[in-house]
Design a protein around this motif. Structure first.
Motif, short mmCIF file in Angstrom:
data_model
loop_
_atom_site.label_atom_id
_atom_site.label_comp_id
_atom_site.label_asym_id
_atom_site.label_seq_id
_atom_site.Cartn_x
_atom_site.Cartn_y
_atom_site.Cartn_z
N GLY A 1 34.85 54.15 35.62
CA GLY A 1 33.57 54.32 34.95
C GLY A 1 32.77 53.05 34.79
O GLY A 1 31.61 53.10 34.35
N LYS A 2 33.34 51.90 35.16
CA LYS A 2 32.62 50.63 35.04
C LYS A 2 32.81 49.82 36.32
O LYS A 2 33.94 49.56 36.73
CB LYS A 2 33.14 49.83 33.84
CG LYS A 2 32.38 48.52 33.63
CD LYS A 2 32.88 47.78 32.39
CE LYS A 2 32.11 46.48 32.17
NZ LYS A 2 32.57 45.74 30.98
N PRO A 3 31.71 49.40 36.96
CA PRO A 3 31.83 48.62 38.20
C PRO A 3 32.41 47.23 37.94
O PRO A 3 32.27 46.67 36.85
CB PRO A 3 30.37 48.50 38.69
CG PRO A 3 29.59 49.49 37.90
CD PRO A 3 30.31 49.66 36.61
N VAL A 4 33.06 46.71 38.97
CA VAL A 4 33.56 45.34 38.96
C VAL A 4 33.06 44.66 40.23
O VAL A 4 33.06 45.26 41.31
CB VAL A 4 35.11 45.30 38.92
CG1 VAL A 4 35.61 43.87 39.07
CG2 VAL A 4 35.62 45.90 37.63
N THR A 5 32.61 43.42 40.11
CA THR A 5 32.01 42.73 41.24
C THR A 5 32.81 41.49 41.64
O THR A 5 33.55 40.92 40.83
CB THR A 5 30.57 42.31 40.93
OG1 THR A 5 30.58 41.40 39.81
CG2 THR A 5 29.71 43.51 40.59
N GLY A 6 32.66 41.10 42.90
CA GLY A 6 33.22 39.87 43.43
C GLY A 6 32.27 39.33 44.48
O GLY A 6 31.29 39.99 44.83
N ASP A 7 32.54 38.15 45.01
CA ASP A 7 31.63 37.60 46.01
C ASP A 7 32.36 36.65 46.95
O ASP A 7 33.49 36.24 46.70
CB ASP A 7 30.46 36.88 45.35
CG ASP A 7 30.90 35.78 44.38
OD1 ASP A 7 31.56 34.82 44.84
OD2 ASP A 7 30.60 35.88 43.18
N SER A 8 31.68 36.33 48.05
CA SER A 8 32.19 35.35 49.01
C SER A 8 30.99 34.72 49.70
O SER A 8 29.87 35.25 49.66
CB SER A 8 33.12 35.99 50.03
OG SER A 8 32.42 36.94 50.81
N SER A 9 31.21 33.56 50.36
CA SER A 9 30.13 32.84 51.01
C SER A 9 30.55 32.37 52.39
O SER A 9 31.74 32.13 52.64
CB SER A 9 29.71 31.62 50.18
OG SER A 9 29.28 31.99 48.90
N GLY A 10 29.56 32.26 53.29
CA GLY A 10 29.77 31.64 54.58
C GLY A 10 30.45 32.50 55.61
O GLY A 10 30.68 33.70 55.41
N ALA A 11 30.79 31.85 56.74
CA ALA A 11 31.32 32.56 57.90
C ALA A 11 32.81 32.81 57.82
O ALA A 11 33.35 33.56 58.63
CB ALA A 11 31.00 31.75 59.16
N GLU A 12 33.51 32.21 56.87
CA GLU A 12 34.97 32.33 56.80
C GLU A 12 35.44 33.48 55.92
O GLU A 12 36.64 33.68 55.78
CB GLU A 12 35.58 31.02 56.30
CG GLU A 12 35.37 29.84 57.24
CD GLU A 12 35.95 30.10 58.62
OE1 GLU A 12 37.09 30.58 58.69
OE2 GLU A 12 35.26 29.84 59.62
N ALA A 13 34.51 34.21 55.30
CA ALA A 13 34.92 35.34 54.48
C ALA A 13 35.65 36.36 55.34
O ALA A 13 35.13 36.79 56.38
CB ALA A 13 33.71 35.98 53.83
N PRO A 14 36.85 36.78 54.96
CA PRO A 14 37.67 37.65 55.81
C PRO A 14 37.38 39.13 55.60
O PRO A 14 36.69 39.52 54.66
CB PRO A 14 39.09 37.31 55.36
CG PRO A 14 38.92 37.06 53.89
CD PRO A 14 37.58 36.37 53.74
N ALA A 15 37.96 39.95 56.47
CA ALA A 15 38.01 41.39 56.21
C ALA A 15 38.92 41.63 55.01
O ALA A 15 39.79 40.83 54.69
CB ALA A 15 38.53 42.13 57.44
N LEU A 16 38.69 42.77 54.33
CA LEU A 16 39.45 43.07 53.12
C LEU A 16 40.15 44.42 53.23
O LEU A 16 39.65 45.34 53.87
CB LEU A 16 38.53 43.07 51.90
CG LEU A 16 37.73 41.80 51.63
CD1 LEU A 16 36.83 42.01 50.41
CD2 LEU A 16 38.65 40.60 51.42
N VAL A 17 41.30 44.50 52.61
CA VAL A 17 42.06 45.75 52.54
C VAL A 17 42.23 46.11 51.07
O VAL A 17 42.65 45.27 50.26
CB VAL A 17 43.45 45.60 53.20
CG1 VAL A 17 44.27 46.86 53.01
CG2 VAL A 17 43.30 45.29 54.69
#
Length: 499
Positions: free
Chosen positions: A113-129
């Motif tokens: 019921g409540k969103p959670v956020t995260g972030d990344s920068s640049g070209a090295e941000a990986p794929a996520l599972v």
């Protein structure tokens, strides 16, 4: 251990296989024993999502938003987290190795019921599972949104992280000189996946030897550059991804030298009739790309569901799609300042097709691109995350019968109270509704769409942001979130112990 005990275990195992991730508990019996009972809809207990590597640009800024709507019958336990995929192998056929390993989760939700956020920068941000269990699993959605200020594919790129599967269709890709398109393959499992990629242009299948038998290592992601699979430069392509062994998440990143770029999500499964919802009202160019997977040609009636009803675009009343070939038509500024959804139906015999729209906003050097694939209807419930008080547009379409729809704005990621509104969508129309905004909003929020009555509803959400006069935008469709699974009603039968 005797044979009757083994029989009981085998029976329970078979039932578990049928019900997938649903809670394995039969509903209580009621009424006459001879009365036929339908399967109970129970919340799923585990959901997997895969997010592609967001960008190869050093100036990319990416936001991740995770959200699970509150569901009944889930209990109090569970967890969800989104982590870097562990890159264990060098890229194949144009893929790239990031060298990243799983570490601290990018997002870890605390409560439904409540969103959670995260972030990344640049070209090295990986794929996520990502994996969600228990009360976090039903309807779990993760939005990946990236801003790239300059260069090929500059603009706003967005995608809903997808569940792993074994087959995907992507009409709308390209190997033209001004396009750089990748198909991203992400393997969430402990064993390698083997994938085939086929390309279909205006004259049929393109010759390629390197698209067969691509290995995606466990917990790894491979971005495959389409131009490395063929020497044939084609403006409109259909990409077909099939998995020989294992399963993957797949999506196409389409980057244009002049028109910006976005993620092209997979079309819904091939069907005789398709809906592509939520064309922006200020679209300056709309291109329809369609493909027939079978061996029979398709003739499609092309109509636009507007706020006032279904109309036929002048000069583009029908589309003929030859079997095994990609067809495309340019519809121009088909919406002419009004909300619209494209509706494709057979003129005669129904032939399954897949389709997507390439949509352009802006003019001259200030143009940006997004894609709208054909999608399934909302079904029971659908959710989209990463909305803000400004810049979010929710489009609802009822191409058949009229429908009543409940839309809920969740609490904000930084604070705020959920709000719900109900809308009536007239038959044959598309409406850009004034979606609710959480009271006292801080941060971003999720929108959950639930049909109340009437016919099928199709939906999409557009995010828009203007940077230096360029109208950056991205569109995500809202198919059913598959938050529940049917579990057959069952009675105890002690006679099995005597067999």
């Amino acid at each position: 251990m005797n044979r009757t005990t083994l029989s009981l275990i085998a029976g329970a195992t078979a039932l578990a296989a049928v019900t997938g991730f649903a809670a394995l508990s039969a509903p209580a019996a009621s009424g006459d024993a001879s009365t036929a009972r339908t399967a109970a809809q129970l919340p799923v207990e585990r959901t997997s999502l895969l997010c592609p590597q967001p960008s190869t640009s050093d100036i990319a800024e990416t936001a991740y938003t995770s959200f699970t709507p509150v569901s009944k019958g889930t209990g109090d336990s569970g967890k969800a987290e989104l982590q870097s995929a562990t890159e264990e192998s060098a890229g194949a056929a144009g893929g790239k190795k990031s060298g990243k390993s799983a570490g601290k989760p990018v997002v870890t939700p605390k409560e439904p019921g409540k969103p959670v956020t995260g972030d990344s920068s640049g070209a090295e941000a990986p794929a996520l599972v990502g994996t969600a269990e228990g009360r976090f699993a039903p309807g779990w959605t993760v939005q990946e949104t990236t801003e790239v200020a300059a260069g090929t594919g500059r603009g706003l790129l967005g995608t809903n992280c997808t569940a792993p599967d074994t087959e995907f269709w992507f009409p709308g890709a390209s190997t033209a000189a001004d396009r750089t398109d990748y198909v991203h393959l992400t393997n969430p499992d402990d064993s390698a996946a083997v994938v085939d990629i086929e390309l279909y242009g205006k004259d049929g299948a393109l010759k390629s030897t390197v698209g067969d038998g691509i290995t995606v290592q466990p917990h790894a992601s491979e971005p495959i550059l389409l131009n490395t699979l063929t020497d044939d430069a084609q403006t409109n392509l259909t990409v077909h991804v099939t998995v020989r062994s294992g399963r993957v998440g797949a999506t196409v990143q389409a980057l244009d030298d002049k028109l910006g770029g976005d993620w092209l999500a997979a079309s819904t499964d091939p069907a005789g009739s398709l809906v592509l919802p939520g064309i922006p009202k200020d679209a300056t160019s709309v291109r329809l790309v369609a493909f027939v997977p079978g061996d029979a040609d398709a003739d499609l009636k092309v109509r636009l569901a507007t706020p006032s009803g279904l109309i036929t675009p002048a000069g583009n009343e029908t589309l003929h799609v030859k079997a095994g070939m990609t067809a495309a038509i340019d519809l121009g500024d088909v919406t002419r300042g009004e909300a619209g959804s494209l509706v494709l139906t057979p003129t005669g015999t129904s032939v399954p097709v897949v389709a997507a729209l390439r949509v352009v906003r802006g003019t001259g050097a200030k143009q940006e691109t997004a894609f709208i694939p054909a999608t399934s209807h909302v079904g029971t419930r659908a959710t989209v995350a990463d909305n803000s008080s400004k810049g979010s547009t929710l489009a609802l379409a009822a191409p058949g019968r009229a429908a009543q729809v409940k839309v809920t704005a969740s609490a904000g990621s930084g604070g705020g109270t959920a709000v719900t509104k109900t809308f009536t969508i007239k038959a044959g129309t598309t409406q850009n509704v004034e979606a609710p905004v959480p009271a006292g909003l801080k941060g971003t929020y999720a929108l959950t769409v639930e049909p109340v009555s009437g016919g099928p509803v199709y939906a999409s959400r557009m995010l828009a942001v203007t940077e230096e006069g360029v109208p950056g935008f991205t569109v995500q469709t809202l198919p059913d979130d598959r938050g529940t699974v049917a579990v057959p009603a069952a009675d105890q039968d002690l006679s099995v112990l005597l067999k």
